[in-house]
Structure formats: structure tokens, C-alpha cells
Design a protein around this motif. Sequence first.
Motif, PDB file in Angstrom:
ATOM      1  N   SER A 155      14.793   9.019  18.895  1.00  0.00           N
ATOM      2  CA  SER A 155      15.649   9.044  17.701  1.00  0.00           C
ATOM      3  C   SER A 155      17.062   8.550  17.978  1.00  0.00           C
ATOM      4  N   ASP A 159      20.845   3.436  12.982  1.00  0.00           N
ATOM      5  CA  ASP A 159      20.266   3.045  11.708  1.00  0.00           C
ATOM      6  C   ASP A 159      19.161   4.035  11.324  1.00  0.00           C
ATOM      7  N   LYS A 160      19.200   4.553  10.095  1.00  0.00           N
ATOM      8  CA  LYS A 160      18.263   5.593   9.684  1.00  0.00           C
ATOM      9  C   LYS A 160      16.813   5.132   9.767  1.00  0.00           C
ATOM     10  N   LYS A 163      15.812   4.909  13.309  1.00  0.00           N
ATOM     11  CA  LYS A 163      15.738   6.268  13.846  1.00  0.00           C
ATOM     12  C   LYS A 163      14.402   6.918  13.482  1.00  0.00           C
ATOM     13  N   ASP A 164      13.976   6.728  12.230  1.00  0.00           N
ATOM     14  CA  ASP A 164      12.688   7.277  11.799  1.00  0.00           C
ATOM     15  C   ASP A 164      11.537   6.625  12.565  1.00  0.00           C
TER      16      ASP A 164
END
Length: 226
Positions: A155, A159-160, A163-164
Motif C-alpha cells: 500500500s 495515488d489512491k 494504493k488499492d
Amino acid sequence: MLNVISDFADAFPSVEVIGTDISPIQPTWVPPNLKFEIEDCTQEWTFPPSHFDFIHIRGLVGSIDDWPLLYQRAFTALKPGGWLESYEISPTWESDDNTVAEDSAMGRWGPVFVEAGKKIGRSFTIVGDEVQRTGMEEAGFVGIQEKRIKQPIGSWPKDKRLKDIGTYGQLVMERDAEGLMMLMAGLSGWTKEDVTVYVAKLRKEIRSGKHHSYYRQKSLWGQKPE
């Protein structure tokens, strides 16, 4: 692979979709326009020439002894104007900030697979060696395009979305690392205990968040001339 096929069948309900594998491990709860057949893509294909509009092959790294022949068979099975997509990954873990050292558990992952591939005659360096593009060009595909992807593990990305993706990648590695490593490492003389110790170190590195690791994926698609 199964999710990809099912999603494709759902997205195009009027299209007949065929998924192939060498083992009967597929579920029966699938879209009505999807069916599975037992097929070994390293053997002579049972499909007639000029049969498909689109062929998608993925995750075959370490399984193919003759990539040019694979692409030639796909070319033959496609209708004129049909498309082939080839999606493969590299086993080598990298970082852009030198946080993955060669002697770390992350750094040792790729070389184990590369060395094992040499012993069994099944290359794991398909992405780095540009085998996809070369094989597709030799088979006769035109208009070849490609997309290069960095798949993070953990993670750590800011950047979201990444990260996901990295979180899911971490989950896969933490759950499947022993199974993925056991056969390949065994070909290089590792014992079960060696693998257990190694995987414990790998999990520790992933969970630390200090190593900004990723591995490369590459998707290429090209068309059989009209």
C-alpha cells in the motif's frame, strides 16, 4: 483469468465466448454465452483456421516452450481482420528509488524463477526480452500496440488507485507466495524449510512499507490483415 473471461462475456452478451485451460477447474456458474473447453495451447490447436474474431492470451509466462509457434497458431485461428491480445508479467521485483536491493527477499524473487525457467526450457523473461512483439510481428500481425504497466506490491503508493491495486497485490503475495515459490525454488535445490524462511522474510519486507516494489506487466494487441 476466469474473472477476465466472465467480465468479457457479461459485457458482450451476444458474443460466444470460449475459455480454454488444461485442467477442468472452472466453475459452472458463468454467463450463458461462456463455455470452457480443455485445450493445451502448446499442442496443435483443435480450432479450425479463421475461426475467431478475437483471441486473448495471458499469464502463460513459464508455460510456453515455443512462443513464435504460439503466436502463429493464434494467427491461423483468427479470421482476417481479427485481433490478438497478449498479456504477460515479469517475475522481477523492481523499484524506482532503489528500495529493493538485489540481496533482499524481494530482489531474490525474480532470479529464482528466471533460473528455474532455464532449467525447464520455459522462459520467464518474456516481458523484458520483448518476446511478445517479436513473436506477433513474425506471425504476421500488423498495427501492434502495447501498454506497459507497473504493478505495485503493498500500500505504499500515494495515488489512491495504485494504493488499492498494491494492497490487493500484497494480499495475493502473502497468501500464495509459498505455492508460487515451492516448485521453482525446488528446481534450484531449495528445501521446504528454505522456502518457509524465505517467504517469512518476504512478508516482513512487504508489510514494512519501506520497499517501494513493483513488477512489470505488458499488454500487446495486433490485427490479422484483412
